[in-house]
Design a protein around this motif. Structure first.
Motif, short mmCIF file in Angstrom:
data_model
loop_
_atom_site.label_atom_id
_atom_site.label_comp_id
_atom_site.label_asym_id
_atom_site.label_seq_id
_atom_site.Cartn_x
_atom_site.Cartn_y
_atom_site.Cartn_z
N GLN A 5 0.83 -1.20 0.00
CA GLN A 5 0.00 0.00 0.00
C GLN A 5 0.87 1.26 0.00
N LYS A 6 2.00 1.20 0.70
CA LYS A 6 2.89 2.35 0.77
C LYS A 6 3.44 2.69 -0.61
N LEU A 7 3.81 1.65 -1.37
CA LEU A 7 4.34 1.88 -2.70
C LEU A 7 3.26 2.44 -3.64
N ILE A 162 -6.87 2.26 -6.23
CA ILE A 162 -6.25 1.15 -5.52
C ILE A 162 -6.00 1.51 -4.06
N ILE A 163 -5.58 2.73 -3.82
CA ILE A 163 -5.29 3.17 -2.45
C ILE A 163 -6.57 3.27 -1.63
N TYR A 164 -7.61 3.84 -2.23
CA TYR A 164 -8.84 4.12 -1.49
C TYR A 164 -9.73 2.88 -1.52
N LYS A 165 -9.67 2.09 -0.49
CA LYS A 165 -10.45 0.87 -0.40
C LYS A 165 -11.94 1.19 -0.30
N ARG A 166 -12.75 0.40 -1.00
CA ARG A 166 -14.21 0.55 -0.99
C ARG A 166 -14.62 2.01 -1.26
N PHE A 167 -14.02 2.57 -2.32
CA PHE A 167 -14.26 3.97 -2.66
C PHE A 167 -15.73 4.23 -2.99
N TRP A 168 -16.43 3.21 -3.46
CA TRP A 168 -17.83 3.40 -3.87
C TRP A 168 -18.73 3.81 -2.71
N GLN A 169 -18.28 3.58 -1.48
CA GLN A 169 -19.10 3.97 -0.33
C GLN A 169 -19.24 5.49 -0.22
N SER A 170 -18.33 6.22 -0.86
CA SER A 170 -18.41 7.69 -0.82
C SER A 170 -19.58 8.22 -1.62
N PHE A 171 -20.17 7.40 -2.47
CA PHE A 171 -21.36 7.83 -3.20
C PHE A 171 -22.60 7.78 -2.32
N THR A 172 -22.68 6.77 -1.47
CA THR A 172 -23.88 6.60 -0.63
C THR A 172 -23.71 7.16 0.77
N ALA A 193 -13.54 14.42 -3.56
CA ALA A 193 -13.43 15.04 -4.88
C ALA A 193 -13.01 14.03 -5.93
N GLY A 194 -12.10 13.15 -5.57
CA GLY A 194 -11.64 12.13 -6.51
C GLY A 194 -12.73 11.15 -6.89
N VAL A 195 -13.48 10.69 -5.91
CA VAL A 195 -14.53 9.70 -6.19
C VAL A 195 -15.65 10.31 -7.02
N TRP A 196 -16.10 11.49 -6.65
CA TRP A 196 -17.21 12.10 -7.37
C TRP A 196 -16.79 12.61 -8.75
N SER A 197 -15.49 12.73 -8.99
CA SER A 197 -15.00 13.18 -10.29
C SER A 197 -14.47 12.05 -11.15
#
Length: 407
Positions: A5-7, A162-172, A193-197
């Motif tokens: 994850q760090k890389l 890849i870094i942001y796990k379960r990013f889709w939760q930011s929609f709901t 901002a990244g998820v919605w864009s």
């Protein structure tokens, strides 16, 4: 091999940090360029096409005649028909003005302003497109720099997901923690901002990638857009004698006749750009848009023989090849002109969002860098403190023995 994850986080940062200033400048200038017409309307009243009497738009030929009346020595080169609330731009040259633009009200025919240099719209598009770097030998270093940003944007998009796990939760269930410190607020804003864009970032990346391919094709002189061969000299009228051995070239057909012929031949054509013949073997070129919202305003073309008024050639989207189609649909998707003012407003909002994301990303990186440097300094102080007591007794024994010897 599994990547840590760090890389992934380091790769995400390196996708934008080395050229962060250019990347942010490209985002901001592109955002402004989307509404450059509307901003011109807002801040320059001479650019507004006021029509209180609800008059119909005048033919292009009448607007050109108005400019030639205002500037008798003007040689009109082209006409750009803009949005209904904006003036029509008539481009011309004179001995004192090598590249001037006349703002003509399309409803009244009044020349409201003559701009002798570059205007705000052209400046913003040029600044965003190639950072005002000069063009030479069919390429510009600035154009390559800007279009190459698409690769970094695409890399940042992939590594960010890849870094942001379960990013889709930011929609709901979007999470924005405002009371847990500056670091947390910046991180939450950056992720949201990244998820919605996502759709916007992908669209900008893909269209920008096409611009990069287009630059390579231009640079290598690969022809992928349709051009009509010049008229044969056999079809250009020869000069005729006019007494005392003087010779005159017959006049070309009027512009009004050329435009009317083009619209008669291609009824769905709505003229947006008219180019005058540059030499005797050139054509009137009438470009515009048609029924499809996905193609740009220059995708329907008719070439008119300036001597006979005959249609020399036409080009519509159905006749385009793959690369020519990409060239015609890239701009509407990149600048959000597919749906008029409403889609441009959406593109503008998401452009601001992406610009803010670039800024918050740099702030997050900066805070981590400062904390990392502070942590290293703290560790060095601890190590120094741990080694210092081992040296003190030695110094004391040396001092004591020296004192005893002196006694």
């Amino acid at each position: 091999m599994k990547i840590s994850q760090k890389l992934w986080f380091q790769l995400h940062g390196w996708c934008s940090l080395p050229v962060w200033l250019i990347f942010t400048a490209v985002c901001l200038t592109g955002t402004i360029a989307v509404l450059s017409h509307e901003l011109t309307w807002l801040f320059n009243e001479n650019a507004r096409a006021l029509n209180p009497q609800n008059l119909p738009a005048k033919p292009v030929a009448e607007l050109v005649a108005a400019v030639q009346q205002a500037e008798p020595t003007a040689a009109v080169t082209s006409v750009m028909v803009l949005e209904p609330y904006l003036v029509t731009a008539v481009l011309f040259t004179t001995e004192t003005m090598p590249a001037a633009i006349a703002y003509v009200n399309p409803y009244t025919g009044v020349v409201q302003e003559i701009n002798p240099g570059i205007n705000f719209i052209t400046f913003m598009r040029s600044l965003h497109g190639w950072l005002l770097f000069p063009w030479q030998h069919s390429y510009s270093v600035g154009y390559y720099l800007v279009s190459a940003m698409s690769l970094l944007m695409l890399g940042a998009l992939i590594t960010g997901l890849i870094i942001y796990k379960r990013f889709w939760q930011s929609f709901t269930a979007p999470k924005l923690r405002l009371h847990q410190g500056k670091k947390t607020v910046l991180a939450d804003l950056h992720r949201l901002a990244g998820v919605w864009s996502l759709w916007f970032l992908l669209l900008m990346s893909l269209t920008g990638l096409w611009y990069l391919v287009q630059a390579v094709l231009w640079h290598n002189e690969v022809e992928f857009s349709y051009e009509v061969a010049p008229l044969s000299s056999l079809y250009v009228p020869a000069p005729v004698a006019d007494g005392d051995a003087l010779q005159t070239v017959p006049a070309m057909i009027p512009l009004a006749q050329a435009v009317a012929r083009a619209q008669q031949f291609l009824p769905e054509l709505k003229p947006a750009f008219v180019a005058m013949p540059e030499h005797p073997r050139d054509y009137y070129r009438i470009s515009g848009y048609g029924d499809s919202i996905w193609f740009d305003q220059y995708s329907y073309n008719v070439w008119i023989n300036p001597w006979t008024g005959e249609v020399a050639d036409t080009r519509v989207p159905a006749q385009m090849g793959a690369l020519e189609t990409l060239m015609s649909v890239a701009d509407p998707l990149h600048y959000g002109t597919i749906g008029g003012l409403w889609t441009k407003a959406i593109w503008f909002a998401f452009g601001l969002l992406v610009s803010g994301m670039a800024i918050t990303g740099f702030m997050i990186w900066g805070s981590r860098t400062i904390r990392g440097a502070a942590g290293r300094e703290a560790r060095e102080r601890v190590e120094t403190a741990m080694t210092a007591p081992q040296q003190i007794p030695t110094l004391s024994r040396t001092t004591d023995s020296s004192a005893g010897a002196s006694q």
